[in-house]
Design a protein around this motif. Structure first.
Motif, PDB file in Angstrom:
ATOM      1  N   TYR A  50     -82.473 -57.480 101.239  1.00 33.71           N
ATOM      2  CA  TYR A  50     -81.954 -56.123 101.054  1.00 33.71           C
ATOM      3  C   TYR A  50     -80.434 -56.125 100.859  1.00 33.71           C
ATOM      4  N   SER A  61     -86.202 -51.652  86.623  1.00 31.87           N
ATOM      5  CA  SER A  61     -87.085 -51.889  87.764  1.00 31.87           C
ATOM      6  C   SER A  61     -88.484 -52.267  87.310  1.00 31.87           C
ATOM      7  N   CYS A  91     -88.086 -58.075  89.298  1.00 29.00           N
ATOM      8  CA  CYS A  91     -88.767 -58.015  90.594  1.00 29.00           C
ATOM      9  C   CYS A  91     -87.739 -57.611  91.650  1.00 29.00           C
ATOM     10  N   ASP A 125     -86.786 -54.152  93.712  1.00 29.58           N
ATOM     11  CA  ASP A 125     -87.271 -52.816  94.042  1.00 29.58           C
ATOM     12  C   ASP A 125     -86.111 -51.898  94.393  1.00 29.58           C
ATOM     13  N   CYS A 129     -84.780 -49.047  96.550  1.00 24.05           N
ATOM     14  CA  CYS A 129     -85.035 -48.338  97.814  1.00 24.05           C
ATOM     15  C   CYS A 129     -84.313 -46.995  97.854  1.00 24.05           C
ATOM     16  N   HIS A 176     -84.241 -54.110  97.045  1.00 25.32           N
ATOM     17  CA  HIS A 176     -85.023 -55.147  97.716  1.00 25.32           C
ATOM     18  C   HIS A 176     -85.336 -56.219  96.685  1.00 25.32           C
ATOM     19  N   ASN A 188     -87.379 -59.122  95.422  1.00 23.58           N
ATOM     20  CA  ASN A 188     -88.742 -59.589  95.680  1.00 23.58           C
ATOM     21  C   ASN A 188     -88.972 -60.949  94.993  1.00 23.58           C
ATOM     22  N   CYS A 223     -90.851 -45.345  90.210  1.00 20.75           N
ATOM     23  CA  CYS A 223     -90.000 -46.550  90.261  1.00 20.75           C
ATOM     24  C   CYS A 223     -89.267 -46.750  91.581  1.00 20.75           C
ATOM     25  N   HIS A 247     -89.296 -47.873  95.581  1.00 18.94           N
ATOM     26  CA  HIS A 247     -90.053 -48.700  96.528  1.00 18.94           C
ATOM     27  C   HIS A 247     -90.718 -47.773  97.545  1.00 18.94           C
ATOM     28  N   ASP A 307     -96.019 -54.709 101.062  1.00 16.94           N
ATOM     29  CA  ASP A 307     -94.920 -54.617 100.113  1.00 16.94           C
ATOM     30  C   ASP A 307     -94.375 -53.198 100.107  1.00 16.94           C
ATOM     31  N   GLY A 308     -93.299 -52.971 100.842  1.00 18.16           N
ATOM     32  CA  GLY A 308     -92.708 -51.646 100.909  1.00 18.16           C
ATOM     33  C   GLY A 308     -91.628 -51.584 101.970  1.00 18.16           C
ATOM     34  N   ILE A 309     -90.994 -50.423 102.063  1.00 24.91           N
ATOM     35  CA  ILE A 309     -89.946 -50.197 103.061  1.00 24.91           C
ATOM     36  C   ILE A 309     -90.604 -50.016 104.420  1.00 24.91           C
TER      37      ILE A 309
END
Length: 310
Positions: A6, A45, A49, A51, A53, A67, A69, A211, A213, A225-227
């Motif tokens: 991050y 995005s 890869c 993301d 946020c 983020h 990835n 688009c 995250h 896969d996410g916040i």
């Protein structure tokens, strides 16, 4: 990138004229450039890869919280890499022939794979992402202004976000930029911010904003896969933070009703939307205990840390 996936990034306009909005000196309106930046962020995005946020597009700068990835990039097949890269780039003839199965030698095959591997490395490279974003906007702006030269202040600035506390703090800081600058009265009326996009998506009963995250709940300690927060908690955090007073900075009026009432969302609708959303889409900032490992990962003897643990 081993210290954290991050980062908080900022790019500022170097010229006297504004990046977006109305220049108070010339009174020329550059408001349309905000949409340039948002659309370019969204299109990149889909290629990288990386993301998104949080974002906020201001008058002479913009913020991103991203983020990186890397695992996703290395899980892509060679065809997937080429498919992503060609969304925003022209393919060389060799790769076009590789796609069509027209290569005639091992040397051509090895050269094709080497090119694809270089693209794969770029897909999770933050510097490449930011370079392509800023270059595109600079070219558009220079053509519009009929001039040459630098448009941005050298390289973008970035902060490593070492833990979840740092991620939350950076996202809230970015989403509240227009309110703190006095150009918006509430988070939901903050134009060209991720918080406005997320709230609009929620009102439209969409899983998440385009688009951006998604938020997830990691109550089961699954690697999703996410916040790693709940959307409801984050929106309430933004709303609470907006009400806090800071010297020489604007803040949300203390008499303003809670954000759910302002958005006219019932608690039943709110709970249903949040639970379904989570079920379907399952220098540095941070706490002091992460500092030493971050120094090692970033290969730095000293890091100026914004502490979040006192």
């Amino acid at each position: 990138m081993d210290a954290t996936p991050y980062y908080h990034c900022v790019s500022r306009c170097v010229r006297r004229s504004f990046l977006c909005g109305i220049d108070p000196l010339t009174e020329q309106n550059y408001e349309h450039r905000r949409d340039w930046i948002k659309q370019k962020i969204y299109s990149l995005s889909q290629v990288y890869c990386i993301d998104i946020c949080a974002y906020a597009i201001m008058s002479n700068h913009y913020h991103l919280v991203v983020h990186i990835n890397r695992d996703k990039a290395y899980a892509l097949s060679n065809n997937d890499v080429v498919e992503r890269w060609q969304k925003d780039h022209k393919l060389p003839t060799l790769i076009t022939r590789w796609l069509a199965g027209q290569l005639t030698s091992n040397a051509e095959l090895e050269a094709s794979i080497a090119i694809i591997d270089s693209w794969r490395s770029r897909l999770w490279n933050l510097s490449w992402f930011m370079k392509e974003l800023n270059f595109d906007i600079a070219c558009h702006a220079n053509r519009e202004d009929d001039c040459r030269g630098h448009f941005w202040e050298s390289r973008f600035k970035s902060q490593a976000l070492l833990d979840e506390q740092a991620l939350a703090a950076a996202m809230v800081y970015v989403d509240l930029n227009p309110l703190r600058a006095g150009v918006a009265n509430t988070p939901e009326t903050s134009e060209y911010t991720s918080i406005q996009a997320r709230l609009e998506a929620l009102n439209n009963q969409q899983e998440t904003a385009p688009c951006l995250h998604p938020f997830i709940s990691n109550q089961n300690n699954e690697k999703l896969d996410g916040i790693p927060f709940r959307l409801m908690d984050y929106i309430e955090l933004v709303d609470w933070t907006a009400r806090q007073y800071r010297e020489r900075k604007a803040s949300l009026n203390s008499t303003m009703p809670p954000i759910l009432k302002r958005l006219n969302i019932s608690h039943v609708t709110w709970l249903k939307a949040c639970t379904e959303l989570e079920r379907n889409r399952r220098s540095a900032v941070g706490c002091i205990y992460n500092l030493e490992s971050a120094k090692h990962a970033l290969n730095k003897k000293q890091i100026h840390l914004i502490r979040l643990d006192g």
